[in-house]
Design an enzyme around this catalytic site. Structure first.
Site, mmCIF file in Angstrom:
data_model
loop_
_atom_site.group_PDB
_atom_site.id
_atom_site.type_symbol
_atom_site.label_atom_id
_atom_site.label_comp_id
_atom_site.label_asym_id
_atom_site.label_seq_id
_atom_site.Cartn_x
_atom_site.Cartn_y
_atom_site.Cartn_z
ATOM 1 N N CYS A 32 55.300 -14.545 38.035
ATOM 2 C CA CYS A 32 56.027 -15.100 36.890
ATOM 3 C C CYS A 32 55.412 -16.434 36.460
ATOM 4 O O CYS A 32 54.259 -16.458 36.033
ATOM 5 C CB CYS A 32 57.514 -15.218 37.231
ATOM 6 N N GLN A 92 51.467 -17.602 35.260
ATOM 7 C CA GLN A 92 51.030 -18.447 34.143
ATOM 8 C C GLN A 92 50.203 -19.622 34.662
ATOM 9 O O GLN A 92 49.190 -19.994 34.063
ATOM 10 C CB GLN A 92 52.257 -18.954 33.365
ATOM 11 N N HIS A 134 58.581 -9.421 38.397
ATOM 12 C CA HIS A 134 59.111 -9.810 39.702
ATOM 13 C C HIS A 134 59.081 -8.664 40.712
ATOM 14 O O HIS A 134 60.019 -7.882 40.783
ATOM 15 C CB HIS A 134 60.551 -10.304 39.547
ATOM 16 N N GLU A 175 59.630 -8.830 43.709
ATOM 17 C CA GLU A 175 60.711 -9.011 44.694
ATOM 18 C C GLU A 175 62.041 -8.482 44.155
ATOM 19 O O GLU A 175 63.032 -8.464 44.886
ATOM 20 C CB GLU A 175 60.836 -10.491 45.084
#
Lengths: 1067, 376
Positions: free
Chosen positions: B268, B272, B352, B354
């Site tokens: 995430c 970046q 994500h 996770e």
């Protein structure tokens, strides 16, 4: 797309006649599959005898075979058509079974036909409980433990592994007997001993009562991409079949852990099994421990997948077809958004609630209890922004006389009993006891229904009380009630006023529903979706009104008497209107239909077919016209009220519809134009009823207007019977009159389906019933063109029809039913709307009656020459019954309709078409031993010739005492006597049935009554429960034997010809 | 001159029994967007006015996990799924030790929740955490507004509180939000043979759990911690709130670390940051991705995965340097969903893996990372 050679010609198997557990959803899935193939330029061949489906239309598959879905017939189609591939997953269990049989027999291999999509090995694994359990255990997925045991010892050993409590289930259960919860070893031993006296094997299973029931719809491609399109939670916990449950999408009470645990297991399982296409997986989830069990997997399109497709807007069947051709998920476009693709999981911003529609009271002697077997005949789906709004809408969509969850007039004598031992009315019993102070907690303990759902119902009850006791109905209260899903009628009932006043007050307050889109992505991306619903939980419309639109009212839930035929009519009407340049708006609430598909209309309102909602839509859209004549009785009933409120109805004037619908007005009209009808009278006292019956003479037909239980209509052959039926009718009074009419015996029934234009008859088709009058037209076997009627009869029917059409200024579709006896014709019914038989006559005569009707209603001149009588072929339509699903129901043809579907087949001649049609309705031809029990000497005499023929063909015959005596004495036919059950002598018929020594039965009741205590009933019921073919009507039996004789003695083959190969005269 | 607020015809709709105590007076609440659009509803949770960036999320379940995601720092969250709070709130553990959203807007919430594990109603939890919430709002209308206009600043105004002027609304993106959610002192977790430096920019707890499950030692460090002179086997950059350009310090250390060859994995915001460190550029999406159903294609394969996402910024594909390549791409809108180095074991994903909330389809990426770590 790669790695797979695109097939050139694909054979698709349909699902045949609609029956409980396998209904209209397969018209949806099959139609989508055909469209998906056609888009690829693949030649499609469809086998499906269900003539009322959209998928069997001439513009769908390239070739259609109206033939029985059996291995033998399909094999011959394969030989003839030489397809290179086969689609099995779009025609329910029927298609799957035929496909597996074809493979077992080596037919597919021999003719080089490959099965597309999920492999047959995978299907076999999911179908076989043992293989299935092993496959899942091998990847550590938990399945409910289940053991089939044949001895007490084995049972006790199995119980040790499962632990108590456990479920006992009889492998061949009759009436749900022998299933239940067992809590101890002693109890188990006792139950096993009992069970083994009547059945050879029982199933012992892990007890999952009170667990939540959750379903996931999974899609997977050949590259192992996998998405779960939808999850659904059953309102009713385990123990009630998902087809009998209220189902909510998405799940409401699962947290992230539970939701994704089950989602991940679904994907793991589907990957392990190797499904390509669509798959449904059902779970039990323990609400206390979050433990789960996989209950079942359907590696094909199913009822649940049709529901999921409509609930989310994700075109599951279309996508499944594309994946079967070898595409990757992300290569298939999301047809709803048209901007994104199919590899995603829809995000809903609404709640969809499905409710089953039962018709249990239509089946005499049928039990109202619901449980682990599916009995419902249809379903509706409601969409709202809250559960409360959606469930209240869903109830109204059922059209069972309920106003919503509350404010109903049902008289439930013991509501707690119907809650604890669920019936079809459990949902309505819950508010009743809530009013009496029963708490959510207590209800949860009694039912296992999650408290969240019960709290939602409780809030509806609270608002009901507020509405009832508030001094004034102010804006805020009105807004609250509407947000809680209350209809104007419910509010009117609570405020002791009428619907129109509430509507007016509401509009004055500025409380109007808003139109929202279903876009599969919860608004995240702009979507070009046509899929709409209305809600009071919103402040902004998603769309603006459309110009030049036409609103078509759909047919609502499938139920006995109103089924896929009306959806066919609606779809056709929409298409014809679209061709004329209208923006078409469809209103329907049935997720099993094609009319609610994403690509049928310009706008789809998945909404209630109630006056209130139709007006809401009308006021928002201002359509140029509303079509009420295509969806059967529900929209037909709305014609006059809508007309009176100034809504433009196209076609025959609602005033004239009313003249046909109102029994008195219609009767007067017939008298005036000199058309005969059976004598009838509407009566309000029992004495008057008796007097009238003795004047016209018995038998008489009784139609009570208010019925407590049991079938509504009956034929009384004697004053005693009349008294008995009137008693059943609960209460005959000024408020609830009874209609009594003369019942004419031994009359033939002929129907005319036609289209008229400004009172002029344009096109018409005659169908003749095989059975004499007394059998509901929906249960009758009909033939086109007529085989027994004289030209003179036809001529006179035409004349009467013309007169009626002119008198009622009909423009559009209509259906008239005639009784013909000794050259005398009587009209028994007129419908100023499309009837159940329109798809049949359209496909048989090869003119699309609904297209013509729609066009003339919209102003086209459709007059011309139409040949519907001079055909070079015969078409026979046969009813499809579901008696085996409704325990205790008497399987006999009767004045009340009880068939759930129909099929039709073409033939070079009558007997061929007849036999094919019966085979298509799942009749199995007799092999050796036929049992006969024929009530009344008159019937015995009528059938004697047929019995002789059976003997000549080499069948061994058995019969009851009187039947045997008569046939031996009068006709010398050798026939062995079996004892009736009540005779208490052996061998009884039941012994023979249970030992499968009988493979066909002809049982003709003495009268056209249902007497559930009779021997005949027990034998008929045993036949159904043991899957033995049964014929219970004299004319049907005669025709059947003649047809069998033609086949076996004259060796007339049952031909394998496609629909387009049957040519009309001169073509 | 003060901006005039446009009043729409919006009136609060919805549950009148949404309070645990029905006698309690309902307090009205307004949502006022920076452009003046106003929605009216009822207050639940903490009855205090607030402001922030208004964003929407489309997940249908997993609200406690979402609300505790530090990436939501400073944001007022609109839930597109209309029924929230049905299963109450359990004791966790969730994604951080507090509710991170600035405020919550829903169509309808259930005061009467039902779940075995639940200990609070949603309203009780939010009240305890001091987070205001509004129900009775047409969240679809609000979502469409944000979709068409892009994310906007806005405020929740409770009862008769005075609204802020539009220009006074606080833009959380000009704050260093990461500093607010990152840990202050390094923490050592686990006792595996290999050691991972996990840079906490607002790290979701499930990332720690996912790493821990794979038997490594994790040194969880603040966003501006200098790990360059320490021994480690793998470097991980977490998710987090706001604009990645705010984190020049983090980018600086990362750029240095990238001179080496040890595995680096970012999720995430971490993705970046890796893009920026590698020399690519980032930009702000119109309304971001906040959902649990984002399809991501693995470039060069036939695979497509369903992912959870929560981000407003993305790496600009056109600026990816030549020794890096596009790894994952969003199948819906074509935005960059992951990049990787062509030779070194540096890779990152925008989504994500996770999950929590959301699909568990890409958890294998942790295996991939740890496998790379174990090979050195």
């Amino acid at each position: 797309m790669n790695k797979m050679k695109k097939p050139k010609k694909v054979l698709i198997l349909g699902s045949g006649g609609l029956r409980i557990g396998q209904a209209g959803e397969f018209d949806y899935s099959g139609s989508q599959a055909i469209k998906a193939l056609k888009e690829e330029g693949i030649y499609t061949v469809l086998v499906n005898p269900n003539i009322a489906t959209v998928q069997t239309n001439s513009d769908m598959a390239d070739r259609v075979y109206f033939l029985p879905l059996t291995k033998e017939f399909v094999e011959q189609v394969i030989v003839k058509e030489k397809p290179d591939a086969l689609f099995l997953s779009f025609g329910g269990q029927t298609a799957l079974n035929v496909g597996l049989e074809l493979e077992d027999a080596g037919v597919l291999k021999k003719h080089g036909v490959r099965v597309l999509g999920t492999s047959t090995d995978t299907i076999r694994t999911t179908e076989d409980r043992q293989l299935f359990a092993e496959a899942l255990k091998s990847i550590d997925v938990d399945v409910a433990e289940s053991y089939a045991v044949k001895t007490l010892d084995a049972g006790l050993r199995a119980a040790k592994k499962i632990g108590f409590p456990l479920m006992i289930r009889s492998a061949y259960s009759l009436g749900g007997k022998g299933s239940g919860k067992i809590s101890s070893e002693e109890e188990l031993a006792q139950r096993l001993n009992e069970a083994f006296t009547s059945v050879p094997q029982v199933l012992l299973e892990e007890y999952l009562g009170g667990w939540k029931e959750i379903e996931y719809e999974v899609v997977r491609d050949q590259f192992d991409n996998c998405v779960t399109v939808c999850n659904m939670e059953n309102f009713d916990p385990m123990g009630i079949h998902t087809g009998e449950s209220i189902v909510v999408a998405p799940s409401q009470t699962l947290n992230n852990h539970e939701y994704h645990l089950l989602r991940s297991i679904a994907q793991k399982t589907v990957r392990h099994l190797g499904v390509i296409g669509e798959c449904n997986i059902q779970y039990a989830l323990n609400p206390k421990t979050s433990e789960y069990r996989v209950i079942e997997i359907n590696a094909r399109l199913s009822r649940s997948s049709a529901l999921a497709s409509k609930a989310t807007g994700y075109p599951l069947a279309w996508v499944a077809a594309k994946l079967a051709l070898g595409y990757a998920l992300f290569e298939v476009q999301n047809m709803v958004t048209q901007t994104t693709q199919a590899c995603f999981e829809p995000a809903l911003d609404y709640v969809a609630v499905k409710m089953p529609r039962w018709d249990l009271t239509k089946f005499k002697a049928a039990n109202r209890r619901i449980g682990s077997e599916m009995k419902s005949v249809g379903e509706v789906m409601a969409i709202g922004r809250t559960f409360r709004e959606a469930i209240q809408k869903a109830v109204r969509m059922l059209h069972i006389g309920a106003e919503g969850v509350v404010c109903n007039d049902f008289d439930i004598a013991d509501p707690l009993d119907e809650i604890v031992h669920p019936t079809d009315r459990r949902l309505f019993a819950i508010p009743v006891v809530m009013h009496a102070g029963v708490t959510v907690k207590e209800l949860h303990n009694m039912t296992g229904i999650d408290p969240w759902f019960l709290h939602q119902l409780k809030e509806i009850v609270d608002v009901q009380n507020m509405m009832k006791y508030a001094k004034r109905l102010d804006t805020e209260l009105m807004r609250t009630a509407k947000a809680y899903g209350f209809s104007d009628r419910q509010i009117a009932k609570l405020r002791k006023t009428d619907e129109a006043k509430i509507r007016a007050a509401r509009k004055k307050f500025g409380i109007l529903p808003v139109v929202k889109q279903i876009d599969t992505l919860a608004g995240e991306f702009p979507a070009r979706t046509n899929y709409l619903y209305m809600t009071y939980n919103g402040s902004e419309h998603d769309v603006e009104r459309d110009d030049h639109s036409l609103l078509v009212l759909g047919s609502g839930p499938y139920r006995i008497g109103s089924s896929v035929e009306f959806d066919w009519c609606c779809v056709q009407a929409v298409q014809s209107a679209h061709a004329k340049g209208y923006r078409t708006i469809m209103l329907n609430c049935n997720p099993e239909t094609v009319s609610t598909d994403f690509d049928i209309c310009d706008r789809l309102y998945f909404e209630e077919l109630t006056l209130e909602r139709v007006l809401d839509i009308e006021e928002f859209e201002h359509p140029e016209g509303v079509v009420v004549s295509m969806g059967g009785q529900i929209p037909n009933n709305l014609a006059l009220p809508l007309h009176e409120l100034g809504v433009p109805i196209v076609g025959t004037s609602p005033k004239d519809i009313d003249r046909a619908e109102d029994r008195r007005k219609f009767s007067k009209l017939l008298d005036r134009i000199g058309v005969e009808q059976p004598k009838w009278r509407e009566l309000t006292t029992v004495t008057a009823a008796r007097k009238f019956a003795s004047t016209v003479g018995y038998p008489v037909l009784i139609r009570p207007s208010y019925v407590l239980s049991g079938a509504a209509m009956n034929i009384a052959y004697s004053p005693e019977a009349l008294d008995q039926y009137l008693q059943q009718a609960a209460d005959v009074s000024q408020k609830h009159p009874v209609v009594i009419s003369k019942f004419i015996e031994n009359a033939r029934e002929i129907e005319v389906d036609g289209v008229a234009q400004n009172g002029e008859l344009v096109i018409y088709a005659f169908t003749e019933h095989v059975e004499n009058a007394g059998v509901h037209s929906g249960d009758a076997t009909s033939v086109m063109p007529p085989q027994k009627s004289y030209l003179e009869t036809i001529r006179r029917i035409k004349k009467i029809t013309r007169a009626v059409v002119a008198e009622l200024h009909i423009t559009g579709p209509f259906n008239i039913q005639f009784l013909a006896k000794k050259n005398q014709l009587r009209v028994i019914e007129l419908n100023l709307r499309a009837s159940r038989s329109f798809p049949f006559v359209s496909k048989a005569a090869k003119y699309n009656f609904i297209d013509l009707a729609t066009r003339t209603m919209l102003g086209d001149d459709i007059r011309g020459e139409y040949n519907t009588v001079d055909l070079d072929y015969v078409v026979v339509k046969a009813p499809q019954f579901s008696y085996s699903r409704i325990k205790g129901a008497d399987p006999v043809l009767y004045v009340e309709m009880s068939s759930t579907g129909e099929v039709a087949c073409f033939g070079e001649q009558y007997h061929e078409a007849f036999l094919k049609s019966l085979l298509a309705a799942e009749l199995v031809l007799p092999k050796k031993n036929i049992f006969l029990s024929i009530g009344r000497d008159e019937n015995k005499a009528k059938l004697a010739r047929s019995v002789e023929k059976l003997h000549k063909m080499g069948y061994r015959l058995y019969g009851t005492e009187n039947t045997v005596k008569f046939l031996r004495k009068e006709y010398g036919v050798p026939i062995t006597q079996l004892h009736k059950i009540s005779e208490k002598k052996s061998p009884t018929i039941l012994d023979y049935i249970e030992k499968r020594k009988i493979d066909f039965m002809i049982i003709i009741p003495r009268t056209l009554n249902r007497q559930t205590v009779s021997d005949g009933y027990h034998i008929r019921r045993a036949a159904i429960d043991h899957n033995i073919p049964l014929i219970s009507n004299v004319q049907l039996a005669q025709t059947f034997v003649d047809a069998l004789y033609t086949l076996q003695v004259y060796k007339q083959p049952l031909q394998i010809k496609a629909w387009d190969e049957y040519k009309k005269n001169g073509e | 001159m003060a901006e005039k607020y446009i009043r729409t015809r919006s009136v609060p709709i919805g549950g009148i029994f949404c309070k645990m105590n029905p006698m309690e007076q309902r307090i009205s609440a307004k949502i006022i967007l920076a452009d003046g659009t106003t929605f009216t509803g009822w207050s639940f949770g903490a009855p205090q006015s607030t402001d922030g960036e208004v964003v929407f999320a489309t997940g249908m379940t997993g609200y406690p996990e979402a609300f505790t995601d530090p990436s939501f720092r400073g944001q007022i969250l609109v839930m597109t799924y209309p029924l929230v709070g049905n299963y109450g709130v359990s004791d966790g553990p969730f994604e951080s030790d507090r509710v991170q959203i600035q405020g919550l807007i829903v169509q309808e919430y259930s005061a009467e929740y039902s779940h075995q594990e639940a200990v609070y109603s949603l309203s009780q939890w939010l009240t305890r955490e001091g987070v205001p919430a509004v129900y009775g709002v047409d969240t679809r209308a609000l979502t469409k507004k944000l979709r068409e206009h892009g994310v906007m600043l806005g405020q929740i105004v409770i009862g008769s509180d005075t609204p802020k002027e539009a220009h006074a609304l606080e833009d959380p993106n000009i704050r260093n939000l990461v500093d607010e959610v990152s840990i202050v002192e390094p923490v050592l977790i686990g006792s595996g043979r290999k050691k991972i430096i996990a840079v906490d920019c607002g790290m979701k707890e499930n990332i720690i759990r996912c790493l821990q499950k794979r038997g490594v030692t994790i040194k969880r460090v603040p966003w501006n911690y200098n790990y360059l002179h320490e021994e480690w086997d793998g470097l991980f950059l977490s998710n987090g709130p706001g604009d990645p350009m705010m984190l020049q310090e983090t980018i600086g250390y990362l750029r240095e670390a990238m001179k080496g060859k040890k595995p680096i994995f970012g999720i995430c915001l971490g993705s970046q940051l890796m893009g920026l460190a590698a020399g690519a550029q980032t930009y702000k999406l119109k309304y971001g991705h906040r959902s649990q159903n984002q399809p991501c294609r693995e470039v060069g394969t036939q695979r497509c995965y369903l992912t959870t996402q929560n981000h407003g910024f993305a790496v600009d594909e056109k600026t990816i340097p030549k020794d890096w390549k596009l790894w994952f791409v969003n199948a819906n809108d074509g935005t960059t969903e992951g990049i990787r180095h062509t030779k070194k074991p540096f890779f990152s994903v925008q989504f994500h893996p996770e999950s929590t909330p959301g699909p568990e389809d890409t958890e294998f990426l942790f295996d991939y990372f740890i496998d790379k770590v174990n090979r050195i």
